[in-house]
Design a protein around this motif. Structure first.
Motif, PDB file in Angstrom:
ATOM      1  N   PRO A 112       9.950 -14.832  -1.513  1.00 54.27           N
ATOM      2  CA  PRO A 112       9.174 -15.073  -0.277  1.00 54.27           C
ATOM      3  C   PRO A 112       9.860 -14.537   0.965  1.00 54.27           C
ATOM      4  O   PRO A 112       9.242 -14.432   2.015  1.00 54.27           O
ATOM      5  CB  PRO A 112       9.060 -16.607  -0.231  1.00 54.27           C
ATOM      6  CG  PRO A 112      10.215 -17.106  -1.040  1.00 54.27           C
ATOM      7  CD  PRO A 112      10.424 -16.087  -2.121  1.00 54.27           C
ATOM      8  N   GLU A 113      11.143 -14.199   0.863  1.00 52.38           N
ATOM      9  CA  GLU A 113      11.880 -13.690   2.017  1.00 52.38           C
ATOM     10  C   GLU A 113      11.646 -12.195   2.223  1.00 52.38           C
ATOM     11  O   GLU A 113      11.981 -11.647   3.269  1.00 52.38           O
ATOM     12  CB  GLU A 113      13.390 -13.947   1.837  1.00 52.38           C
ATOM     13  CG  GLU A 113      13.751 -15.418   1.653  1.00 52.38           C
ATOM     14  CD  GLU A 113      13.428 -16.248   2.880  1.00 52.38           C
ATOM     15  OE1 GLU A 113      13.582 -15.717   3.998  1.00 52.38           O
ATOM     16  OE2 GLU A 113      13.007 -17.407   2.723  1.00 52.38           O
ATOM     17  N   SER A 114      11.112 -11.508   1.217  1.00 50.17           N
ATOM     18  CA  SER A 114      10.885 -10.068   1.324  1.00 50.17           C
ATOM     19  C   SER A 114       9.402  -9.766   1.133  1.00 50.17           C
ATOM     20  O   SER A 114       8.665 -10.557   0.543  1.00 50.17           O
ATOM     21  CB  SER A 114      11.716  -9.308   0.283  1.00 50.17           C
ATOM     22  OG  SER A 114      11.299  -9.654  -1.028  1.00 50.17           O
ATOM     23  N   PHE A 115       8.962  -8.616   1.628  1.00 48.35           N
ATOM     24  CA  PHE A 115       7.559  -8.261   1.513  1.00 48.35           C
ATOM     25  C   PHE A 115       7.397  -6.752   1.651  1.00 48.35           C
ATOM     26  O   PHE A 115       8.299  -6.037   2.095  1.00 48.35           O
ATOM     27  CB  PHE A 115       6.727  -8.974   2.595  1.00 48.35           C
ATOM     28  CG  PHE A 115       7.168  -8.655   4.008  1.00 48.35           C
ATOM     29  CD1 PHE A 115       6.653  -7.556   4.684  1.00 48.35           C
ATOM     30  CD2 PHE A 115       8.097  -9.451   4.652  1.00 48.35           C
ATOM     31  CE1 PHE A 115       7.061  -7.261   5.971  1.00 48.35           C
ATOM     32  CE2 PHE A 115       8.506  -9.168   5.946  1.00 48.35           C
ATOM     33  CZ  PHE A 115       7.982  -8.074   6.602  1.00 48.35           C
ATOM     34  N   GLU A 116       6.223  -6.289   1.238  1.00 49.75           N
ATOM     35  CA  GLU A 116       5.834  -4.909   1.467  1.00 49.75           C
ATOM     36  C   GLU A 116       4.510  -4.909   2.216  1.00 49.75           C
ATOM     37  O   GLU A 116       3.750  -5.871   2.149  1.00 49.75           O
ATOM     38  CB  GLU A 116       5.692  -4.143   0.146  1.00 49.75           C
ATOM     39  CG  GLU A 116       4.605  -4.687  -0.766  1.00 49.75           C
ATOM     40  CD  GLU A 116       4.454  -3.892  -2.048  1.00 49.75           C
ATOM     41  OE1 GLU A 116       5.091  -2.835  -2.164  1.00 49.75           O
ATOM     42  OE2 GLU A 116       3.685  -4.329  -2.928  1.00 49.75           O
ATOM     43  N   ILE A 117       4.241  -3.841   2.955  1.00 52.36           N
ATOM     44  CA  ILE A 117       2.985  -3.726   3.683  1.00 52.36           C
ATOM     45  C   ILE A 117       1.955  -3.040   2.795  1.00 52.36           C
ATOM     46  O   ILE A 117       2.183  -1.927   2.305  1.00 52.36           O
ATOM     47  CB  ILE A 117       3.169  -2.940   4.986  1.00 52.36           C
ATOM     48  CG1 ILE A 117       4.194  -3.633   5.878  1.00 52.36           C
ATOM     49  CG2 ILE A 117       1.844  -2.789   5.707  1.00 52.36           C
ATOM     50  CD1 ILE A 117       3.796  -5.023   6.333  1.00 52.36           C
ATOM     51  N   VAL A 118       0.835  -3.706   2.563  1.00 52.02           N
ATOM     52  CA  VAL A 118      -0.226  -3.179   1.704  1.00 52.02           C
ATOM     53  C   VAL A 118      -1.431  -2.805   2.567  1.00 52.02           C
ATOM     54  O   VAL A 118      -1.892  -3.611   3.381  1.00 52.02           O
ATOM     55  CB  VAL A 118      -0.634  -4.208   0.635  1.00 52.02           C
ATOM     56  CG1 VAL A 118      -1.792  -3.682  -0.203  1.00 52.02           C
ATOM     57  CG2 VAL A 118       0.556  -4.548  -0.248  1.00 52.02           C
ATOM     58  N   VAL A 119      -1.934  -1.598   2.394  1.00 51.59           N
ATOM     59  CA  VAL A 119      -3.134  -1.135   3.085  1.00 51.59           C
ATOM     60  C   VAL A 119      -4.275  -1.085   2.080  1.00 51.59           C
ATOM     61  O   VAL A 119      -4.166  -0.429   1.047  1.00 51.59           O
ATOM     62  CB  VAL A 119      -2.914   0.255   3.711  1.00 51.59           C
ATOM     63  CG1 VAL A 119      -4.215   0.785   4.298  1.00 51.59           C
ATOM     64  CG2 VAL A 119      -1.826   0.194   4.780  1.00 51.59           C
ATOM     65  N   GLU A 120      -5.382  -1.804   2.377  1.00 53.49           N
ATOM     66  CA  GLU A 120      -6.484  -1.877   1.416  1.00 53.49           C
ATOM     67  C   GLU A 120      -7.778  -1.256   1.929  1.00 53.49           C
ATOM     68  O   GLU A 120      -8.592  -0.804   1.145  1.00 53.49           O
ATOM     69  CB  GLU A 120      -6.754  -3.345   1.041  1.00 53.49           C
ATOM     70  CG  GLU A 120      -5.690  -3.946   0.136  1.00 53.49           C
ATOM     71  CD  GLU A 120      -6.089  -5.306  -0.386  1.00 53.49           C
ATOM     72  OE1 GLU A 120      -6.954  -5.940   0.253  1.00 53.49           O
ATOM     73  OE2 GLU A 120      -5.539  -5.739  -1.411  1.00 53.49           O
ATOM     74  N   TYR A 121      -7.995  -1.231   3.235  1.00 56.84           N
ATOM     75  CA  TYR A 121      -9.262  -0.740   3.780  1.00 56.84           C
ATOM     76  C   TYR A 121      -8.963   0.161   4.970  1.00 56.84           C
ATOM     77  O   TYR A 121      -8.108  -0.146   5.795  1.00 56.84           O
ATOM     78  CB  TYR A 121     -10.142  -1.903   4.229  1.00 56.84           C
ATOM     79  CG  TYR A 121     -11.372  -1.483   5.006  1.00 56.84           C
ATOM     80  CD1 TYR A 121     -12.524  -1.064   4.353  1.00 56.84           C
ATOM     81  CD2 TYR A 121     -11.363  -1.483   6.406  1.00 56.84           C
ATOM     82  CE1 TYR A 121     -13.643  -0.666   5.075  1.00 56.84           C
ATOM     83  CE2 TYR A 121     -12.479  -1.087   7.121  1.00 56.84           C
ATOM     84  CZ  TYR A 121     -13.614  -0.672   6.463  1.00 56.84           C
ATOM     85  OH  TYR A 121     -14.709  -0.265   7.172  1.00 56.84           O
ATOM     86  N   LEU A 122      -9.698   1.270   5.053  1.00 58.11           N
ATOM     87  CA  LEU A 122      -9.497   2.194   6.168  1.00 58.11           C
ATOM     88  C   LEU A 122     -10.792   2.934   6.464  1.00 58.11           C
ATOM     89  O   LEU A 122     -11.415   3.507   5.572  1.00 58.11           O
ATOM     90  CB  LEU A 122      -8.395   3.202   5.827  1.00 58.11           C
ATOM     91  CG  LEU A 122      -8.143   4.355   6.805  1.00 58.11           C
ATOM     92  CD1 LEU A 122      -7.803   3.830   8.195  1.00 58.11           C
ATOM     93  CD2 LEU A 122      -7.025   5.242   6.295  1.00 58.11           C
ATOM     94  N   ALA A 123     -11.209   2.883   7.732  1.00 55.92           N
ATOM     95  CA  ALA A 123     -12.349   3.668   8.209  1.00 55.92           C
ATOM     96  C   ALA A 123     -11.891   4.390   9.466  1.00 55.92           C
ATOM     97  O   ALA A 123     -11.448   3.746  10.421  1.00 55.92           O
ATOM     98  CB  ALA A 123     -13.538   2.762   8.514  1.00 55.92           C
ATOM     99  N   CYS A 124     -12.003   5.707   9.466  1.00 56.08           N
ATOM    100  CA  CYS A 124     -11.414   6.470  10.567  1.00 56.08           C
ATOM    101  C   CYS A 124     -12.181   7.769  10.808  1.00 56.08           C
ATOM    102  O   CYS A 124     -12.571   8.452   9.853  1.00 56.08           O
ATOM    103  CB  CYS A 124      -9.952   6.796  10.234  1.00 56.08           C
ATOM    104  SG  CYS A 124      -9.043   7.627  11.551  1.00 56.08           S
TER     105      CYS A 124
END
Length: 219
Positions: A112-124
């Motif tokens: 729980p002390e570490s994490f990664e950034i997850v990208v799931e949705y993108l509209a651009c």
């Protein structure tokens, strides 16, 4: 990177910052969202002073005159969900901007002390040779900003990049400053010195997304 720290000079901005930090006042979700929106308006106004303008003729009922007007080439991108009120504040001033939205969240694995950034949705829309404004209210580790920018790269190369945040930790600011081009800009309302072991800004304000829209279930 050029860093513009707005609360270094006292102004009415400090009132809105104090209210989103205050643990009693921030319980009013509607006021919290409105204060984030108002901070976005102030940040947008200050940002607008650095943009490029062209002379154009404006016709009134009684004549005409030359005015310096912006080129209207802005793409405003916000990180969901906490970025929505900040996006609205910026959009109040850059109302002709194109819009992009991306979901980026912290995914905790076994630790729980570490994490990664997850990208799931993108509209651009197309970003080629446009002015990109990337808005995220809390700049903690800076990983969300960097992950979002990496996800946007296939949509083109902006001619200039502006990051907009309400509160940031110095560690996160140092991180994005190393990642983004030296000519990019960070517009931020307040900077705090500390970052907790879990990656939260201290004293910060808590979870901006939860305060704006209610607590979420973790998955």
């Amino acid at each position: 990177m050029h860093i513009h720290h707005l609360s270094e000079r006292p102004s009415i901005l400090n009132t809105f910052i104090s209210e989103i930090r205050d643990k009693t006042i921030q319980k009013d979700s509607m006021r919290f969202r409105r204060n984030i929106e108002r901070i976005g308006e102030i940040l947008g106004y200050e940002l607008s002073k650095s943009l490029q303008y062209n002379s154009k003729t404006v016709t009134t009922p009684l004549g005409s005159l030359q005015m310096q007007l912006h080129n209207k080439d802005i793409v405003l991108c916000s990180i969901l969900r906490a970025g929505v009120p900040l996006h609205n504040g910026l959009l109040n001033y850059f109302d002709t901007a194109e819009n992009a939205f991306i979901s980026a969240y912290r995914h905790h694995k076994d630790n729980p002390e570490s994490f990664e950034i997850v990208v799931e949705y993108l509209a651009c829309p197309n970003l080629e040779n446009k002015t990109l404004i990337l808005a995220d209210p809390m700049l903690a580790t800076g990983q969300s900003m960097v992950a979002t920018f990496e996800a946007l790269k296939p949509f083109g190369t902006p001619k200039e990049i502006h990051l907009v945040s309400v509160i940031g930790a110095q560690k996160g600011i140092d991180f994005v400053a190393k990642t983004f081009d030296i000519n990019s800009h960070l517009w931020i309302a307040a900077i705090d010195d500390e970052l907790s072991d879990k990656g939260y800004i201290i004293p910060g304000l808590g979870d901006a997304g939860d305060l704006a829209f209610g607590k979420k279930l973790q998955h």
